[in-house]
Design an enzyme around this catalytic site. Sequence first.
Site, PDB file in Angstrom:
ATOM      1  N   LYS A  52     -12.807   6.151  -6.946  1.00  0.00           N
ATOM      2  CA  LYS A  52     -11.576   6.920  -6.405  1.00  0.00           C
ATOM      3  C   LYS A  52     -11.345   8.187  -7.241  1.00  0.00           C
ATOM      4  O   LYS A  52     -11.714   8.109  -8.216  1.00  0.00           O
ATOM      5  CB  LYS A  52     -10.463   6.031  -6.746  1.00  0.00           C
ATOM      6  CG  LYS A  52      -9.052   6.660  -5.935  1.00  0.00           C
ATOM      7  CD  LYS A  52      -7.800   5.614  -6.212  1.00  0.00           C
ATOM      8  CE  LYS A  52      -6.621   6.134  -5.765  1.00  0.00           C
ATOM      9  NZ  LYS A  52      -5.587   5.028  -5.838  1.00  0.00           N
ATOM     10  N   SER A  69      -3.156   3.873  -1.622  1.00  0.00           N
ATOM     11  CA  SER A  69      -3.772   5.195  -1.710  1.00  0.00           C
ATOM     12  C   SER A  69      -5.274   5.169  -1.883  1.00  0.00           C
ATOM     13  O   SER A  69      -5.876   6.010  -1.648  1.00  0.00           O
ATOM     14  CB  SER A  69      -3.120   6.106  -3.037  1.00  0.00           C
ATOM     15  OG  SER A  69      -3.225   5.112  -3.979  1.00  0.00           O
ATOM     16  N   SER A  72      -1.956  -0.168  -3.917  1.00  0.00           N
ATOM     17  CA  SER A  72      -2.947   0.833  -3.451  1.00  0.00           C
ATOM     18  C   SER A  72      -4.377   0.290  -3.545  1.00  0.00           C
ATOM     19  O   SER A  72      -5.346   0.685  -2.740  1.00  0.00           O
ATOM     20  CB  SER A  72      -2.867   1.907  -4.274  1.00  0.00           C
ATOM     21  OG  SER A  72      -1.969   2.815  -3.800  1.00  0.00           O
TER      22      SER A  72
END
Length: 475
Positions: A77, A152, A176
Amino acid sequence: MTPRYSSVTEIQKDLGSGVITLTELVQYYLDRIQQNQHLNAFVEVYAEEVVSRAKEVESKIKSGTAGRLAGMVVGLKDNLCYKDHVVTASSKILEGFTSLYTSTAVQRLLDEDAIIIGRLSCDEFAMGSSNEKSVYGPVLNPVNEKCVPGGSSGGSAAAVAADLCLAALGSDTGGSIRQPAAYTNVIGLKPTYGRISRYGLIAYASSFDQIGPLTHSLEDAFLLLDVMSGPDGFDGTLYNEKYTLSEVEAKPLKIAVLKDCLYREGLNVEIKERFLSLIEKLKNEGHTIEEVNFPFVDQLVPTYYVLTTAEASSNLSRFDGIHYGYRAKEAKGIEETYKKSRTEGFGTEVKRRIMLGTFVLSSGYYDAYYSRAQKVRRVIQNKTNEILSQFDVIITPTTADTAFEMGKKSADPIAMYLEDIFTVQANLSGHPAISIPLGKKKNEMPFGVQLLGPSFQENHLLQAARQLEKCISGF
Ligand code: GLN
């Protein structure tokens, strides 16, 4: 889609027997990334680097000195620092910023010979539930490209689901990892708060943030946790014992179902039906299931947003146009540089949260909002602990519905915030939680079931998840 490999064990077996070489495997994932560029999951691919790294690991395999993750190809990420690689939290304000050091989590993957293949898009500063709020543009859900992948960590989920890498790291502040996992039909694990060092994770809300894996298999998820966990001397909130993966003997479970979640208006009927038939099946297999009260469901999301925005307003104050990344071109003087850089560098949602956080911390409002929310957080923690003193795990659907169409919730922040209704409890309380695929609606959109277990007992969570997975695969 069915991935070519769903665990590192399968890969290691094929590497061992010569069915595939690591160079070929890396090429396979590079090709997949190339063919699926339109998903917009990867914002950067380390194409050259991974080819030479594959050779390096290959020779270690030959000489019998390879680490436990040899053969694992992982995406990161875009909020995890990796020395000499760009990291931006998918925000303009960090445009072109290169990490000066490597986060503990990533370093530990490298030490065990994982191959890091690239950087994955996320909602700006990990704030969001749809991955539409990234400076790189929206990520598409590989299951249905008209829909969001969740957020996210949407890039991480989409990449694993579309078989662009075997596993990915995400971060989970309010859901997330688990929500996008549920929306893309993969496994997402949020470890206990304090399990994995936050050193090198770009901070959103420090008392909530945890790094965790998105994978196809339970064994990979917990293996990654094992590798990444444990003290490093850089994170004062870290638990002093590392997690060691071991298979706990399967025993009948005592499971709590939160009535207030299950009978909540807004829970999709198909998800509810499937969830209820899972419960029936679990009962028939000898597990004890009880419906319990958790009277704070309506308080979860508001408490979360008061506290996380407060922490974010403080954490994000360091992005000032001076120290990192983006600086407004025409600004004169220090104050104007701060103002213009932040105005131009942050997106709307991030600004909304900085302002809200500054407001709840301001004198005159501190007691009414921040301090009160801290007390509510304690009540939520206590109630969760009380339930877990009587049960092995708490189960809920991971989300109230499946992935929604792109743009559908963009104009309504509250609807977006409510995406996390079932996931934020574990972040407010600190407990570990996992989402595993539960089923699909008639329209083929996947959804998950969430298990929340006692703190620092992830092996029990694994054991429970294994039993559920078995049960789910049978109906
Ligand atoms: N959707 C939540 C938020 O926007 C959770 C984000 C997260 O877990 N990083 O804050």
